[in-house]
Design a protein around this motif. Structure first.
Motif, PDB file in Angstrom:
ATOM      1  N   PRO A   1      27.108  31.787  39.297  1.00  0.00           N
ATOM      2  CA  PRO A   1      28.488  31.594  38.819  1.00  0.00           C
ATOM      3  C   PRO A   1      28.972  32.821  38.056  1.00  0.00           C
ATOM      4  N   TYR A   2      30.248  33.114  38.183  1.00  0.00           N
ATOM      5  CA  TYR A   2      30.789  34.200  37.376  1.00  0.00           C
ATOM      6  C   TYR A   2      30.909  33.725  35.934  1.00  0.00           C
TER       7      TYR A   2
ATOM      8  N   PHE B   1      45.919  36.289  47.981  1.00  0.00           N
ATOM      9  CA  PHE B   1      45.076  36.401  46.791  1.00  0.00           C
ATOM     10  C   PHE B   1      45.505  35.468  45.659  1.00  0.00           C
ATOM     11  N   ASP B   2      44.524  34.801  45.084  1.00  0.00           N
ATOM     12  CA  ASP B   2      44.659  34.137  43.790  1.00  0.00           C
ATOM     13  C   ASP B   2      43.531  34.715  42.941  1.00  0.00           C
ATOM     14  N   LEU B   3      43.868  35.485  41.936  1.00  0.00           N
ATOM     15  CA  LEU B   3      42.866  36.232  41.180  1.00  0.00           C
ATOM     16  C   LEU B   3      42.073  35.383  40.192  1.00  0.00           C
ATOM     17  N   GLU B   4      42.293  34.072  40.222  1.00  0.00           N
ATOM     18  CA  GLU B   4      41.550  33.197  39.315  1.00  0.00           C
ATOM     19  C   GLU B   4      40.826  32.071  40.052  1.00  0.00           C
ATOM     20  N   LYS B   5      40.740  32.157  41.381  1.00  0.00           N
ATOM     21  CA  LYS B   5      40.060  31.120  42.154  1.00  0.00           C
ATOM     22  C   LYS B   5      39.123  31.735  43.184  1.00  0.00           C
TER      23      LYS B   5
ATOM     24  N   VAL C   1      37.869  38.967  43.483  1.00  0.00           N
ATOM     25  CA  VAL C   1      38.130  38.658  44.890  1.00  0.00           C
ATOM     26  C   VAL C   1      37.685  39.837  45.754  1.00  0.00           C
ATOM     27  N   ASP C   2      37.631  39.606  47.037  1.00  0.00           N
ATOM     28  CA  ASP C   2      37.271  40.641  48.016  1.00  0.00           C
ATOM     29  C   ASP C   2      38.516  41.487  48.284  1.00  0.00           C
ATOM     30  N   TYR C   3      38.677  42.564  47.525  1.00  0.00           N
ATOM     31  CA  TYR C   3      39.895  43.371  47.587  1.00  0.00           C
ATOM     32  C   TYR C   3      39.636  44.723  48.250  1.00  0.00           C
ATOM     33  N   ARG C   4      40.713  45.429  48.563  1.00  0.00           N
ATOM     34  CA  ARG C   4      40.602  46.802  49.049  1.00  0.00           C
ATOM     35  C   ARG C   4      41.627  47.654  48.306  1.00  0.00           C
ATOM     36  N   LEU C   5      41.156  48.472  47.379  1.00  0.00           N
ATOM     37  CA  LEU C   5      42.020  49.429  46.695  1.00  0.00           C
ATOM     38  C   LEU C   5      41.145  50.417  45.932  1.00  0.00           C
TER      39      LEU C   5
END
Length: 248
Positions: A19-20, A66-70, A121-125
């Motif tokens: 868990p985070y 994206f939901d940055l809290e789920k 989340v699985d992001y690209r930047l």
């Protein structure tokens, strides 16, 4: 001692293994970046990412959803590039996890600074991607000195295991009373110089993190003892702000 590493382009989603613990410290800024990126067209995002049409389509769809809290993955498990494979975070014991949570920081163009157990989340930047947030020319200017201030709030020593792309986000803001020490991993050449190879350097950085965590290293003297993957410290080629390790 704070240790900095780069993120990896390659990521995975793993909400089950561990868990985070927290949300990222710069989550408000990540939300600000996300809101502005969502306003861009797919063609505009392709200019930001500079990647193939296939990857643009995949990542543009992710971006919009994206939901940055789920559905968050702990940062150290989310990145799966060579450095992270060599690190072997999945087999760290409890003491190792507590060490990296306290001392290891992942730099990010999107999230700023991440602790290993921050949920992401699985992001690209990437830091060099052409994102102009709030009218700034690039992400380096957007983040400014905030990332360096965050790191040095924990102490006056940062051990740099990041790529030049990400170290550039910190180095300009280091003050005279702060230490920024870079580890160089390479092969000793006949002319006495050290040549770095990108793939092996990434693997060595991951091995260094694992060594530091397993041995609970707190000082530069402890860093110099690193000897995994055949590497050894060369004091004659090192300087106060650069520790050189060779594997031949």
């Amino acid at each position: 001692m704070q240790i900095i590493i780069s993120p990896a382009r390659k990521m995975t989603i793993d909400v089950d293994s561990l868990p985070y613990r927290d949300l990222p410290q710069f989550l408000p800024q990540a939300k600000e970046i996300l809101a502005q990126l969502k306003q861009l067209s797919m063609a505009e995002m392709k200019a930001v990412w500079q990647c193939s049409d296939r990857l643009v389509r995949i990542n543009y769809a992710k971006l919009q959803a994206f939901d940055l809290e789920k559905n968050l993955t702990p940062a150290l498990l989310a990145f799966t590039g060579l450095q992270y494979q060599s690190m072997g975070a999945g087999v760290l014991d409890d003491a190792g996890w507590e060490y990296v949570q306290k001392h290891l920081r992942i730099l990010s163009g999107f999230y700023g600074v991440l602790r290993p157990l921050d949920g992401i989340v699985d992001y690209r930047l990437g830091m060099v991607d052409d994102a102009k947030i709030n009218g700034t020319p690039d992400l380096y200017h957007y983040w400014g000195d905030r990332l360096a201030k965050n790191l040095y709030a924990e102490g006056n020593l940062v051990l740099n295991l990041a790529s030049q792309e990400y170290a550039k986000a910190i180095r300009p803001y280091v003050t005279a009373d702060q230490q920024f020490v870079t580890c160089v991993f390479g092969e000793l050449q006949p002319n006495g110089k050290v040549k770095q190879k990108a793939t092996r350097a990434k693997q060595a950085r991951g091995s260094m993190v694992r060594y530091l965590a397993e041995n609970q290293i707190q000082t530069l003297e402890g860093v110099k003892i690193f000897n995994l993957a055949g590497y050894r410290y060369l004091p004659d080629l090192s300087q106060a702000d650069e520790l050189v390790f060779v594997n031949n």
